[in-house]
Write an enzyme that holds these catalytic residues in place. Structure first.
Site: not given
Lengths: 400, 400
Positions: B146, B326, B359
């Site tokens: 991320s 995601d 995610h």
């Protein structure tokens, strides 16, 4: 003769989750002429922030939210079909809802946050009474997208004898946890605005900021990734050209020691703020809370032995439209509905539409969508073939 | 000997978007021992709300956010590797950020909303100075997910001579309009809370509700659809069992004439509220605003002739991990990065991981992800084969 605009009292109405609304009125509009012999009625159900004004009634009238779909010579041809749309129960465009007085004629007695919890099934019950009042005993078609699609589906399941065909556009058989989550965050955005006051805000001091914020979030679930990539990308707003931003009074305005003052916004942000402000000018916050809650509670199988039991009740032909780029109600959710209907031996047609605009595609290309629905309506028997190619759109996945 | 915890002054720091931070300190933690001969340093970059505490330093220590990944005998084996993580520039876990005093030693002079706009590139510049201060001239690996993945990528592009390998997990080459939109709504949630006060809130009266709301929205983008369907579905919270809900004081609490009082919440809603409250206890709102803005501004190609130009600068081997579920940075975005690196002739390996947790999968299965990264690190030359099967996970799509 049914008027082209009107309001009918259909209450009191007992509610699915308990309690009763003592007085219920539904506002409606119609196009074309009801022919009791031909049973030519098409009921259009609107989405979350929609109203009964689907299309202009004459060239001087303002355009409706599905203008390209409905009218003389348009896909839903009002020379042939009698078209009806009512503002949804719980709405703020003329029907009874949180913005209505609790006591008729006393505007100071607004329901606000005290309006009871309603469901899509309650909406359909109220609509059925409206049809009774207007003398419409059968629907050739009930059609809607999103919350409207939930209603169309509930119609086919709740009143199987009164619906010949149902077109469910971009709507799931039940709200998913993700859809509920997004709605809950939107409601909390409204509750976080101090102007909310537990839903008892005066009409002229509504929780504007909270509602705008809710709408901003909603837009991220309504539109398509590729669309935004192409339309906004990472473009920035040229300095000084974004009046909405200038009014927002947020993180850019505080002076920063040692750092040049900067106002900076991406185009996508400006678009979101614009959409938020636009909704606030035309919609009521408590209504938004009530209707999103009804969407969360949407589960066509509730109390009916699940989706299987609901599917078995259907007698109408059913058309299901999925939108490939829909983030809110992804293709997989309609697949479940289509599967259940097929397993129950029902006449169901499923289109997966490769449109770029996300969930809102049914609004963006209203003419295209309505054309596909009406072509399907005129071709009984084509259903068993499974997913098929539409006129103007490519169809991809479609195996349930 | 580098300590296992510390803080180093690395400022003043000129910022990419203008201005200068007069004093910059970075807090860090380390595991294992730096070996200047073997150049065995692994830099781990944390995500938005993470900190430098990747793993416990001894059995009595509290677990870190990637506990399963780092330690003796774990995938990133600290008997072999020297592992370093610093709290990000702009963070609130010991490094200079909005929660820090403007004037060192004067806690009343908090930056708050006046903290300047920073970028991922600024974060990486600050980290590079930290490495200089610690005497680490070369990284065997920089890895992160991320926001951490954005940093890992920026490292490989900004300091190509200092990075041998970079693992970019669930991160895009540039923030998409959808990702920016979700961040902007989160910031606006904070700004809508009256306690925000333009970012000048006292530390003991932060905009709790706004930050919780931001986190609730963030969670909808961090987790997987199928995961939530299986874990929460449409389950309801049994009445009286949700203390968070009872405190929220929202739409259920107002008495409704003629309608039984009802408190009702779905499990998914309860989960979101819980996650919101949990973050508020450990994170600072102005920091959240600053770091999400840095994520929006992430564009590895900025000022470098676009993604192509950025890719050409890279000398490190690169590992890219996409997560099939995601929603925040969908597979397609890493595909673009992988394509650009391949076209530039770089050594890049791409895995598309079919994980259900969205995610956050790189956090949920930290051991699995770290194992794949370290297997890749030990197998130079395997890259050209393209997408390959991992040990514990199935790999699907993977053609750039």
């Amino acid at each position: 003769m049914i008027p082209c605009r009107g309001r009918v009292e259909v209450g009191p109405l007992r509610l699915e989750r308990g309690g009763e609304l003592p007085q219920v009125e539904l506002a409606f509009e119609t196009w074309g002429r009801w022919d009791p012999q031909r049973k030519n009625a098409v009921l259009i159900c609107h989405a979350l922030t929609g109203d009964a004004h689907v299309a202009a009634h004459d060239p001087q009238d303002r355009p409706g939210w599905w203008e390209a779909a409905v009218g003389p010579g348009k896909p839903i041809d009002t020379r042939r079909w009698f078209v009806l749309c009512s503002n949804v129960l719980g709405g703020c465009y003329g029907s009874t809802g949180p913005a209505s007085p609790v006591t008729s004629g006393d505007p100071s007695s607004r329901w606000g946050g005290r309006f009871p919890t309603i469901t899509v099934r309650d909406m359909v019950h109220a609509q059925r009474r409206l049809l009774d009042a207007l003398g419409i005993d059968r629907l050739a078609l009930v059609v809607g997208g999103s919350l409207g699609g939930m209603q169309a589906l509930e119609w086919a399941v709740t009143y199987p004898d009164r619906v010949e065909a149902a077109a469910v556009l971009a709507a799931p058989p039940a709200a998913s946890p993700h859809a509920i989550a997004w709605n809950e965050v939107q409601r909390q955005a409204i509750f976080t605005d101090p102007a909310w006051q537990g839903g008892d805000y005066p009409p002229d001091r509504p929780p504007r900021r909270g509602l705008a914020l809710a709408r901003m979030l909603a837009m991220t679930t309504y539109r398509g990734r590729d669309e935004w990539e192409a339309r906004f990308g990472r473009d920035e707003v040229p300095p000084g050209t974004d009046p909405v931003a200038a009014r927002a009074g947020d993180y850019a305005t505080a002076p920063r020691p040692g750092v040049p003052a900067e106002f900076f916004r991406f185009q996508i942000e400006s678009y979101l703020h614009y959409q938020g402000e636009k909704l606030v000018r035309r919609f009521d916050a408590a209504t938004y809370v009530t209707l999103t809650r009804a969407m969360d509670l949407h589960d066509v199988g509730r109390g009916r032995g699940g989706l299987k039991g609901a599917a078995e009740r259907v007698r109408a032909r059913v058309y299901v439209l999925s939108i490939s780029s829909d983030l809110l109600y992804p293709v997989e959710e309609q697949r479940r509905l289509v599967r259940a209907l097929r397993r129950a031996g029902k006449d169901v047609t499923w289109h997966v539409w490769r449109a770029p605009w996300g969930h809102d595609s049914f609004l963006v290309d209203g003419a295209g969508v309505a054309r596909r629905v009406m072509e399907w309506l005129d071709e009984p028997g084509a259903a068993a073939a499974g997913p098929r190619e539409g006129a103007a759109v490519a169809v991809g996945e479609g195996r349930p």
